[in-house]
Design an enzyme around this catalytic site. Structure first.
Site, PDB file in Angstrom:
ATOM      1  N   THR A   1      -0.988   7.494  -1.200  1.00 30.29           N
ATOM      2  CA  THR A   1      -2.192   7.413  -2.040  1.00 30.29           C
ATOM      3  C   THR A   1      -3.141   6.315  -1.563  1.00 30.29           C
ATOM      4  OG1 THR A   1      -1.191   5.786  -3.514  1.00 30.29           O
ATOM      5  CG2 THR A   1      -0.816   8.097  -4.053  1.00 30.29           C
TER       6      THR A   1
ATOM      7  N   ASP B   1      -1.854  -3.408  12.442  1.00 32.78           N
ATOM      8  CA  ASP B   1      -1.282  -3.874  11.179  1.00 32.78           C
ATOM      9  C   ASP B   1      -1.149  -5.383  11.237  1.00 32.78           C
ATOM     10  OD1 ASP B   1       0.849  -4.773   9.305  1.00 32.78           O
ATOM     11  OD2 ASP B   1       0.820  -2.662   8.752  1.00 32.78           O
TER      12      ASP B   1
ATOM     13  N   ASP C   1       2.364  -6.856  10.690  1.00 30.45           N
ATOM     14  CA  ASP C   1       3.231  -6.648  11.852  1.00 30.45           C
ATOM     15  C   ASP C   1       2.849  -7.590  13.001  1.00 30.45           C
ATOM     16  OD1 ASP C   1       4.699  -4.700  10.598  1.00 30.45           O
ATOM     17  OD2 ASP C   1       3.662  -3.012  11.549  1.00 30.45           O
TER      18      ASP C   1
ATOM     19  N   ARG D   1       0.838  -1.184   0.000  1.00 28.09           N
ATOM     20  CA  ARG D   1       0.000   0.000   0.000  1.00 28.09           C
ATOM     21  C   ARG D   1       0.871   1.230   0.000  1.00 28.09           C
ATOM     22  NH1 ARG D   1      -4.883   1.052   3.997  1.00 28.09           N
ATOM     23  NH2 ARG D   1      -3.362   0.616   5.598  1.00 28.09           N
TER      24      ARG D   1
HETATM   25  N1  URA Z   1      -4.085  -3.384   6.894  1.00 21.39           N
HETATM   26  C1  URA Z   1      -3.863  -3.774   8.176  1.00 21.39           C
HETATM   27  O1  URA Z   1      -2.981  -4.611   8.420  1.00 21.39           O
HETATM   28  N2  URA Z   1      -4.616  -3.248   9.152  1.00 21.39           N
HETATM   29  C2  URA Z   1      -5.591  -2.356   8.922  1.00 21.39           C
HETATM   30  O2  URA Z   1      -6.256  -1.921   9.870  1.00 21.39           O
HETATM   31  C3  URA Z   1      -5.810  -1.944   7.590  1.00 21.39           C
HETATM   32  C4  URA Z   1      -5.055  -2.477   6.594  1.00 21.39           C
END
Ligand code: URA
Length: 213
Positions: A113, A204, A207, A109
């Protein structure tokens, strides 16, 4: 959610075990080791639902007692993981469908953007196959939409999208561009925040799975 023929499909898996495990995953202090274990267990349970209507055929087998006709899958679906967080779902999916072949599509990502940028793609043949695309988080829907574009280009017969959490914005975006792809999720959360994270969410996912920050 009730489904009417012709409408995009959304399936929320509200099984108590799925909901309980999801709550443990949401806790900020659940360590990666435990998070991975919970994600594997949950994805295994979600896979039961996403594969519920796979076509069966009958085959002749011999039990210790008699010869009989018994059901078996027409074919195993192909699983496509959206890197890197999608790999967190693979262990559970493959425990239930060990015969599945696996493709990977790498998308990151762009943090400014929020658009998906492809950096890797390796699929087995998808021609005429049922494909289950997996990614734990359906947030903006940009990565999922790009992955589905890529999968569709290889001519599968049907595609299903499996995630752990979905934001209403992501569902709407994916339904808009891929209305033929049904979605399975354990939860539809409240919203996206200003930097594209699902709220309340779990942070995330990559993570949390891999212990990075
Ligand atoms: N990707 C993630 O890992 N967590 C989110 O909250 C949104 C996208």
């Amino acid at each position: 959610m009730p489904y009417s023929a012709g409408m995009p499909e959304l399936h929320v898996v509200d099984h108590p075990l799925v909901q309980h495990k999801l709550t443990q995953m949401r806790r900020f202090d659940t360590p990666s080791e435990r998070f991975r274990q919970l994600l594997t267990e949950t994805s295994l349970l979600l896979t039961y639902e996403v594969t519920r209507e796979l076509p069966l055929t009958t085959t002749t087998i011999t039990t210790p007692l008699v010869e009989t006709e018994a059901p078996e899958l027409v074919e195993h679906p192909v699983v496509v993981s959206i890197l890197r967080a999608g790999n967190g779902l693979l262990d559970g999916v493959l425990q239930v469908i060990p015969g599945a072949r696996v493709g990977h599509v790498g998308l990151y990502r762009d943090h400014e953007t929020l658009q998906a940028v492809e950096y890797y793609c390796k699929f087995p043949s998808l021609e005429g196959q049922t494909v289950i695309v997996v990614d734990p988080m359906l947030a903006t829907g940009n990565s999922a939409a790009a992955a589905l574009d890529r999968v569709k280009a290889d001519g599968p017969a049907a595609i299903r999208f499996l995630c752990l959490l979905a934001a209403p914005e992501g569902i709407a975006a994916l339904h808009e561009v891929h209305p033929d792809v049904p979605i399975w999720t354990a939860s539809v959360d409240e919203c996206l925040n200003e930097v594209g994270y699902i709220v309340p969410g779990l942070g995330d996912a990559g993570d949390r799975i891999f212990g990075t920050t």
